[in-house]
Design a protein around this motif. Structure first.
Motif, PDB file in Angstrom:
ATOM      1  N   MET A   1       0.882  -0.958   0.077  1.00 20.41           N
ATOM      2  CA  MET A   1      -0.161  -0.184   0.091  1.00 20.41           C
ATOM      3  C   MET A   1       0.642   1.182  -0.095  1.00 20.41           C
ATOM      4  O   MET A   1       0.518   2.379  -0.618  1.00 20.41           O
ATOM      5  CB  MET A   1      -0.942   0.086   1.025  1.00 20.41           C
ATOM      6  N   GLY A   2       1.979   1.076   0.852  1.00 16.45           N
ATOM      7  CA  GLY A   2       2.911   2.428   0.777  1.00 16.45           C
ATOM      8  C   GLY A   2       3.472   2.706  -0.634  1.00 16.45           C
ATOM      9  O   GLY A   2       3.610   3.672  -0.911  1.00 16.45           O
ATOM     10  N   THR A   3       3.850   1.667  -1.218  1.00 13.58           N
ATOM     11  CA  THR A   3       4.319   1.823  -2.699  1.00 13.58           C
ATOM     12  C   THR A   3       3.300   2.656  -3.751  1.00 13.58           C
ATOM     13  O   THR A   3       3.695   3.362  -4.427  1.00 13.58           O
ATOM     14  CB  THR A   3       4.553   0.450  -3.192  1.00 13.58           C
ATOM     15  N   PHE A   4       2.233   2.199  -3.397  1.00 11.36           N
ATOM     16  CA  PHE A   4       1.169   2.743  -4.250  1.00 11.36           C
ATOM     17  C   PHE A   4       1.207   4.371  -3.868  1.00 11.36           C
ATOM     18  O   PHE A   4       1.077   5.101  -4.719  1.00 11.36           O
ATOM     19  CB  PHE A   4      -0.264   2.280  -4.132  1.00 11.36           C
ATOM     20  N   PHE A   5       0.945   4.725  -2.854  1.00  8.32           N
ATOM     21  CA  PHE A   5       1.147   6.338  -2.664  1.00  8.32           C
ATOM     22  C   PHE A   5       2.381   7.009  -2.711  1.00  8.32           C
ATOM     23  O   PHE A   5       2.303   8.072  -3.322  1.00  8.32           O
ATOM     24  CB  PHE A   5       1.081   6.467  -0.606  1.00  8.32           C
ATOM     25  N   VAL A   6       3.661   6.190  -2.558  1.00  7.14           N
ATOM     26  CA  VAL A   6       4.819   6.815  -3.024  1.00  7.14           C
ATOM     27  C   VAL A   6       4.911   6.970  -4.601  1.00  7.14           C
ATOM     28  O   VAL A   6       5.220   7.986  -5.138  1.00  7.14           O
ATOM     29  CB  VAL A   6       5.948   5.991  -2.680  1.00  7.14           C
ATOM     30  N   GLY A   7       4.347   6.097  -5.301  1.00  2.85           N
ATOM     31  CA  GLY A   7       4.283   6.195  -6.689  1.00  2.85           C
ATOM     32  C   GLY A   7       3.153   7.238  -7.228  1.00  2.85           C
ATOM     33  O   GLY A   7       3.675   8.021  -8.116  1.00  2.85           O
TER      34      GLY A   7
END
Length: 45
Positions: A1-7
């Protein structure tokens, strides 16, 4: 989920930078030299 927000953050930042560059180009403000070596002191040759 964090990867999505950073992306999403990276994508949004890139989109804003590109939008600003396009807006500046339309207003006659070139990024960098602008291809006119007479105005930039001739360092772009």
């Amino acid at each position: 989920m964090g990867t999505f927000f950073v992306g999403l953050l990276v994508f949004g930042t890139a989109a804003m930078v590109i939008k600003k560059m396009v807006k500046d180009k339309k207003n006659g403000k070139a990024t960098g030299c602008g291809g006119d070596c007479g105005k930039c002191g001739g360092h772009c040759r």
